[in-house]
Design a protein around this motif. Structure first.
Motif, PDB file in Angstrom:
ATOM      1  N   PRO B   6      -2.645  14.808  16.547  1.00  6.33           N
ATOM      2  CA  PRO B   6      -2.073  13.921  17.554  1.00  6.33           C
ATOM      3  C   PRO B   6      -3.138  13.163  18.340  1.00  6.33           C
ATOM      4  CG  PRO B   6      -1.871  16.240  18.227  1.00  6.33           C
ATOM      5  CD  PRO B   6      -2.397  16.225  16.854  1.00  6.33           C
ATOM      6  N   GLN B   7      -4.404  13.658  18.312  1.00  3.44           N
ATOM      7  CA  GLN B   7      -5.449  12.971  19.081  1.00  3.44           C
ATOM      8  C   GLN B   7      -5.811  11.618  18.485  1.00  3.44           C
ATOM      9  OE1 GLN B   7      -5.551  16.128  18.152  1.00  3.44           O
ATOM     10  NE2 GLN B   7      -6.663  17.414  19.612  1.00  3.44           N
ATOM     11  N   ALA B   8      -5.508  11.444  17.193  1.00  2.00           N
ATOM     12  CA  ALA B   8      -5.991  10.237  16.517  1.00  2.00           C
ATOM     13  C   ALA B   8      -5.674   8.965  17.285  1.00  2.00           C
ATOM     14  CB  ALA B   8      -5.419  10.154  15.112  1.00  2.00           C
ATOM     15  N   SER B   9      -4.450   8.850  17.773  1.00  2.00           N
ATOM     16  CA  SER B   9      -4.058   7.585  18.396  1.00  2.00           C
ATOM     17  C   SER B   9      -4.660   7.405  19.785  1.00  2.00           C
ATOM     18  CB  SER B   9      -2.533   7.499  18.478  1.00  2.00           C
ATOM     19  OG  SER B   9      -2.084   8.563  19.281  1.00  2.00           O
ATOM     20  N   THR B  10      -5.264   8.467  20.324  1.00  2.00           N
ATOM     21  CA  THR B  10      -5.883   8.292  21.648  1.00  2.00           C
ATOM     22  C   THR B  10      -7.399   8.118  21.551  1.00  2.00           C
ATOM     23  OG1 THR B  10      -6.088  10.664  21.878  1.00  2.00           O
ATOM     24  CG2 THR B  10      -4.122   9.657  22.844  1.00  2.00           C
ATOM     25  N   ASP B  11      -7.925   8.134  20.300  1.00  2.00           N
ATOM     26  CA  ASP B  11      -9.357   7.883  20.145  1.00  2.00           C
ATOM     27  C   ASP B  11      -9.705   6.499  20.682  1.00  2.00           C
ATOM     28  OD1 ASP B  11      -9.989   9.521  16.945  1.00  2.00           O
ATOM     29  OD2 ASP B  11      -9.958  10.271  19.017  1.00  2.00           O
ATOM     30  N   PRO B  12     -10.895   6.364  21.228  1.00  2.00           N
ATOM     31  CA  PRO B  12     -11.264   5.047  21.751  1.00  2.00           C
ATOM     32  C   PRO B  12     -11.319   3.979  20.652  1.00  2.00           C
ATOM     33  CG  PRO B  12     -12.948   6.706  22.281  1.00  2.00           C
ATOM     34  CD  PRO B  12     -11.957   7.359  21.397  1.00  2.00           C
ATOM     35  N   GLY B  13     -11.392   4.422  19.398  1.00  2.00           N
ATOM     36  CA  GLY B  13     -11.494   3.455  18.304  1.00  2.00           C
ATOM     37  C   GLY B  13     -10.165   2.810  17.967  1.00  2.00           C
ATOM     38  N   THR B  14      -9.114   3.233  18.527  1.00  2.00           N
ATOM     39  CA  THR B  14      -7.812   2.674  18.181  1.00  2.00           C
ATOM     40  C   THR B  14      -7.248   1.922  19.380  1.00  2.00           C
ATOM     41  OG1 THR B  14      -6.646   4.619  18.929  1.00  2.00           O
ATOM     42  CG2 THR B  14      -7.344   4.608  16.631  1.00  2.00           C
ATOM     43  N   THR B  15      -6.301   1.057  19.116  1.00  2.00           N
ATOM     44  CA  THR B  15      -5.703   0.331  20.236  1.00  2.00           C
ATOM     45  C   THR B  15      -4.614   1.182  20.891  1.00  2.00           C
ATOM     46  OG1 THR B  15      -4.161  -0.648  18.720  1.00  2.00           O
ATOM     47  CG2 THR B  15      -6.073  -1.960  19.296  1.00  2.00           C
ATOM     48  N   ALA B  16      -4.317   0.871  22.115  1.00  2.00           N
ATOM     49  CA  ALA B  16      -3.327   1.661  22.857  1.00  2.00           C
ATOM     50  C   ALA B  16      -1.945   1.527  22.214  1.00  2.00           C
ATOM     51  CB  ALA B  16      -3.287   1.218  24.304  1.00  2.00           C
ATOM     52  N   THR B  17      -1.600   0.281  21.864  1.00  2.00           N
ATOM     53  CA  THR B  17      -0.300   0.093  21.210  1.00  2.00           C
ATOM     54  C   THR B  17      -0.536   0.086  19.712  1.00  2.00           C
ATOM     55  OG1 THR B  17      -0.665  -2.262  21.429  1.00  2.00           O
ATOM     56  CG2 THR B  17       0.753  -1.231  23.074  1.00  2.00           C
ATOM     57  N   SER B  18      -0.133   1.167  19.066  1.00  2.00           N
ATOM     58  CA  SER B  18      -0.476   1.345  17.678  1.00  2.00           C
ATOM     59  C   SER B  18       0.446   0.544  16.767  1.00  2.00           C
ATOM     60  CB  SER B  18      -0.404   2.834  17.355  1.00  2.00           C
ATOM     61  OG  SER B  18      -1.167   3.099  16.238  1.00  2.00           O
ATOM     62  N   SER B  19      -0.145  -0.375  15.995  1.00  2.00           N
ATOM     63  CA  SER B  19       0.618  -1.176  15.040  1.00  2.00           C
ATOM     64  C   SER B  19       0.589  -0.463  13.690  1.00  2.00           C
ATOM     65  CB  SER B  19      -0.045  -2.544  14.919  1.00  2.00           C
ATOM     66  OG  SER B  19      -1.349  -2.364  14.435  1.00  2.00           O
ATOM     67  N   PRO B  20       1.458  -0.865  12.737  1.00  2.00           N
ATOM     68  CA  PRO B  20       1.390  -0.248  11.399  1.00  2.00           C
ATOM     69  C   PRO B  20       0.020  -0.465  10.754  1.00  2.00           C
ATOM     70  CG  PRO B  20       3.360  -1.633  11.599  1.00  2.00           C
ATOM     71  CD  PRO B  20       2.576  -1.821  12.856  1.00  2.00           C
ATOM     72  N   GLU B  21      -0.606  -1.655  10.991  1.00  2.00           N
ATOM     73  CA  GLU B  21      -1.935  -1.907  10.404  1.00  2.00           C
ATOM     74  C   GLU B  21      -2.972  -0.942  10.973  1.00  2.00           C
ATOM     75  OE1 GLU B  21      -0.141  -4.295  11.869  1.00  2.00           O
ATOM     76  OE2 GLU B  21      -0.016  -6.064  10.564  1.00  2.00           O
ATOM     77  N   GLN B  22      -2.857  -0.750  12.310  1.00  2.00           N
ATOM     78  CA  GLN B  22      -3.803   0.155  12.965  1.00  2.00           C
ATOM     79  C   GLN B  22      -3.634   1.574  12.419  1.00  2.00           C
ATOM     80  OE1 GLN B  22      -6.118  -0.535  15.863  1.00  2.00           O
ATOM     81  NE2 GLN B  22      -6.864   1.389  14.970  1.00  2.00           N
ATOM     82  N   GLU B  23      -2.380   1.958  12.223  1.00  2.00           N
ATOM     83  CA  GLU B  23      -2.137   3.317  11.705  1.00  2.00           C
ATOM     84  C   GLU B  23      -2.718   3.482  10.305  1.00  2.00           C
ATOM     85  OE1 GLU B  23       2.047   4.095  12.173  1.00  2.00           O
ATOM     86  OE2 GLU B  23       1.856   3.936  14.355  1.00  2.00           O
ATOM     87  N   GLN B  24      -2.550   2.452   9.511  1.00  2.00           N
ATOM     88  CA  GLN B  24      -3.100   2.487   8.151  1.00  2.00           C
ATOM     89  C   GLN B  24      -4.634   2.594   8.200  1.00  2.00           C
ATOM     90  OE1 GLN B  24      -1.981   2.759   5.193  1.00  2.00           O
ATOM     91  NE2 GLN B  24      -3.543   1.895   3.837  1.00  2.00           N
TER      92      GLN B  24
END
Lengths: 275, 335
Positions: B6-24
């Motif tokens: 679950p930490q993945a989406s809060t890493d500084p390397g990702t955007t706050a609003t996670s898009s499908p592209e970002q998830e990929q």
């Protein structure tokens, strides 16, 4: 053939990949005249390599840093093989001959001694030298001396690429812009006075019939090729007088002393040292 | 395997609003797989990589100068041949790396302008002079050695073209390091003057080579992000430690001394301890105040400016050739 690919008698055979180290290890002993002849050709290649390697880190494009470096490296390879072979006549190494001979003992033609000039000058010199060397090594591949023939067979494959490189650049510069046309033509005009010397026969080449190539015999093929490339490049065959010759007799241009002073400086500061 | 922590989406390397592209993108990074040029990637990832790869390319190009300085004076024809081949390899590395950077969308001409205008940096080690022939050896052994330590992990970099370029670069660098070591070995076993030349070179290049890994971890703001993106795999200090551990026995084999009185084996850590490095000096050189910064830039700018007419001629010739081909194909169509 031995496992190393050399004939058992001389350990050198035509067409094998041949390095200076192979020649040094082969236990050869060149005849004095053959050594003199090999020294001439070796000196031409060495000094031109020294001149050309100046371009590394200074070329107009990265690709040219690599290409000119590559050609300089090939020429250095030819010089090393030829000087190593020449050295077998008097128990000397390639480095003894390159670093510890004085200016008067060098026998390179004036063409290779000229200051580098701009890229147009460099391409003009490369064009002239490579077309000459291509004919020379093609003929020398059939020399009665198996070592010279083997060196020439290896060299001619590399020089074929050098011709291609210079030819393509002559076309680009001749046809490219007004400035490049002017500079390429100026380069040709500057190197042209030194062309006749490449094709001068003398006592040594006369004595070495069948072993050495008679330089004058290469002229018609050279003239044909240079006319073709100049026509394709919209460049003019220069009509300038020929310079006085003398490189083969140890009478050099003032610039050679500076080339040697630089090249030999470190080795001469530490005589007898190995590196 | 994908780690769906679950930490993945809060890493500084990702955007706050996670898009499908970002998830990929995140999934590819997590799976230790490769991002390729056509894949979606965050702008910051693209920017960081372009910066890193182009700086690496610039370093190769500027790095041709200190060793190129000795081509004309190499003390034997064999050494001259090896040195020409080596400097030529560096031009080749620059070329692969500019190509890798171009896959991120910035053309080589722009990257080159950034170098020539001083907007982009290159490795500060090349702002030191190569004063003696032994420096060619020290650069090969220490500078290329440090580069290999940095670059081997980059072969696994998350960006495909960079990782693949590094595989070839590392093979050649490893040859370069061996030739450097061999030069020093010959000198160290030569005359007293040659041995002194080798020791002087090592004295001058040891500290700057250790600084090639960048500032200490606490003072390296970009490192953490770069590690999360799996561009970088080890911290500056980890890599520096590995390098020190590698060169100490090599220096012993050479019979040369590394100029660090604090250098000693630490049994507890299982590593060599080493003394503090002069980071003020590092910053001064990096900000343009090293012994050769102005000279290196002037050399590169002069080569670029003096070659302009040649590049213009090549482009003009290519245009004319293309026009001829177009005309010919038009004629054929209407024939």
């Amino acid at each position: 053939m031995t496992a190393g690919g050399f004939d058992s008698a001389t350990r050198i055979s035509v067409g094998q990949a041949l390095t200076a180290e192979d020649i040094a290890a082969a236990g050869l002993h060149a005849d004095e005249d053959v050594a003199r002849y090999a020294t001439r050709l070796g000196d031409d290649a060495l000094i031109l390599s020294q001149r050309l390697s100046w371009w590394i880190s200074r070329a107009p494009e990265l690709e040219e840093d690599i290409a000119l470096g590559n050609i300089a490296l090939d020429l250095l390879g030819h010089a090393r093989s030829l000087l190593t072979y020449a050295g077998t006549a008097g128990g000397k190494t390639e480095d003894d001959l390159a670093y510890f001979r004085d200016e008067d003992d060098f026998t390179c033609v004036h063409l290779v001694q000229l200051d580098p000039g701009d890229f147009g000058h460099t391409i003009a010199r490369q064009l002239v030298y490579s077309l000459y060397a291509y004919e020379l090594y093609t003929a020398l591949s059939h020399s009665d001396d198996p070592t010279l023939a083997a060196i020439a067979q290896k060299a001619v494959k590399e020089v074929e690429y050098h011709v291609d490189h210079a030819w393509q650049w002559a076309m680009r510069l001749g046809d490219g812009t007004e400035e490049s046309h002017r500079r390429m033509q100026a380069g040709l005009d500057q190197v042209w006075p030194f062309v006749d010397e490449l094709f001068e026969d003398d006592d040594l080449t006369d004595r070495l019939k069948g072993v050495a190539v008679q330089p004058s015999s290469l002229r018609p093929a050279f003239d044909d090729a240079i006319r073709r490339v100049l026509a394709e490049s919209t460049l003019e065959l220069p009509s300038v007088p020929q310079a006085r010759t003398g490189g083969r007799r140890g009478e050099h241009r003032e610039s050679l002393g500076f080339v040697l002073a630089e090249m030999q400086s470190l080795a001469r500061m530490h005589p007898g040292a190995s590196w | 395997m994908a780690d769906s922590s679950p930490q993945a989406s809060t890493d500084p390397g990702t955007t706050a609003t996670s898009s499908p592209e970002q998830e990929q993108f995140d999934r590819i990074i997590e799976q230790d797989s490769r991002i390729e040029p056509r894949d979606w990637m965050p702008d910051a990832y693209r920017k960081a990589l372009t910066r890193q790869i182009s700086q690496h390319a610039h370093s190769e190009i500027i790095g041709m100068q200190p060793e190129g300085n000795w081509i004309s004076r190499a003390p034997s024809l064999k050494r001259k041949a090896i040195l020409i081949a080596k400097v030529q390899d560096e031009a080749g590395h620059g070329l692969y790396l500019y190509s890798a950077a171009e896959t991120l969308g910035t053309p080589r001409s722009v990257l080159n302008d950034q170098l020539l205008t001083g907007k982009a940096k290159y490795s500060s080690i090349f702002n030191y002079p190569a004063r003696s022939w032994a420096d060619v050896g020290a650069i090969g052994w220490l500078v290329d050695g440090a580069a290999i330590q940095n670059q081997v992990p980059l072969c696994r970099c998350s960006y495909g073209p960079y990782g693949r370029a590094m595989v070839r670069v590392c093979k050649e660098e490893s040859f370069h390091q061996r030739q450097g070591w061999e030069i020093l070995h010959s000198l160290a076993n030569g005359t007293p003057a040659q041995k002194q030349m080798a020791q002087d070179a090592v004295n001058r290049f040891y500290g700057p080579a250790l600084q090639m890994f960048g500032p200490p971890d606490g003072d390296s703001p970009n490192s953490q992000q770069s590690m999360q993106w799996k561009i970088k795999r080890f911290s500056n200090d980890e890599l520096r430690q590995r390098f020190v551990d590698m060169i100490v026995p090599q220096a012993e084999a050479l019979g040369l001394t590394l100029p660090d009185p604090d250098l000693r084996w630490n049994e507890e850590r299982g590593h060599y301890d080493y003394g503090d490095l002069d980071w003020d000096e590092f910053k001064a050189v990096l900000s343009g105040n090293g012994p050769c910064n102005a000279q290196r830039m002037a050399h590169r700018i002069r080569a670029h400016e003096e070659g302009a007419w040649v590049r213009e001629a090549a482009a003009a010739h290519a245009r004319k050739q293309a026009d001829v081909e177009t005309k010919e194909s038009t004629l054929l169509r209407h024939a």
